[in-house]
Design an enzyme around this catalytic site. Sequence first.
Site, PDB file in Angstrom:
ATOM      1  CB  CYS A   1      -0.893  -0.014   1.245  1.00 21.91           C
ATOM      2  SG  CYS A   1      -2.017   1.379   1.362  1.00 21.91           S
TER       3      CYS A   1
ATOM      4  CG  HIS B   1      -5.610  -2.388  -1.239  1.00 24.52           C
ATOM      5  ND1 HIS B   1      -4.686  -2.995  -0.427  1.00 24.52           N
ATOM      6  CD2 HIS B   1      -5.280  -1.065  -1.262  1.00 24.52           C
ATOM      7  CE1 HIS B   1      -3.846  -2.078   0.028  1.00 24.52           C
ATOM      8  NE2 HIS B   1      -4.178  -0.895  -0.472  1.00 24.52           N
ATOM      9  CD  GLU B   2      -6.512   1.525  -3.921  1.00 26.12           C
ATOM     10  OE1 GLU B   2      -6.689   2.527  -3.192  1.00 26.12           O
ATOM     11  OE2 GLU B   2      -5.408   0.978  -4.034  1.00 26.12           O
TER      12      GLU B   2
ATOM     13  CG  HIS C   1      -7.348   2.927   1.172  1.00 25.08           C
ATOM     14  ND1 HIS C   1      -6.538   3.169   2.263  1.00 25.08           N
ATOM     15  CD2 HIS C   1      -6.580   2.253   0.278  1.00 25.08           C
ATOM     16  CE1 HIS C   1      -5.338   2.663   2.050  1.00 25.08           C
ATOM     17  NE2 HIS C   1      -5.335   2.099   0.850  1.00 25.08           N
TER      18      HIS C   1
END
Length: 170
Positions: free
Chosen positions: A95, A137-138, A141
């Site tokens: 990341c 993953h994004e 966030h």
Amino acid sequence: MIREVITYPNKLLRTKSKDVEKFDEELHTLLDDMYDTMVAQSGVGLAAIQVSIPLNVLIILIPDENDIQEKDSLIEAINPKITHKDGIQVFTEGCLSVPGFNEDIKRAQHIIVEYQDRHGNKLQMETEDFPAVAWQHEMDHLEGHLFIEKLSLMKRKKFEKEYKKAQKSK
């Protein structure tokens, strides 16, 4: 313009992002800056919160088989929602907000995502394998989560210790 990528343990990374309501020039500038920032950092994805903007905006650019990132393959996703996921895969993730650390993370193998483009048009994408990992993953966030939260307690403690040590030596 290249923006600063905030890094762990910055508390802003724990912020749940808000939906975009105005698809205007300001949003387009943010998306363009995010692209410049991601490419400059050699990333494959970036969420707006990583450049200190708490909006549900992310970009993904998966390299092709020759490891080249073609801008015409760029995904700009506004207000994304995963509508379906299944299967399990383990992938070594890193990341931009947790530099120098990679670890195996378990995620869904196959997902379907609904989102809007920079003009507000509704789109849908079905994807699997590495692109599905990048999406998940994004999107973590956007919810205020980092991939390190998915580590086992033991690995998380080891990470915390090593990361603090590495930061002190900078």
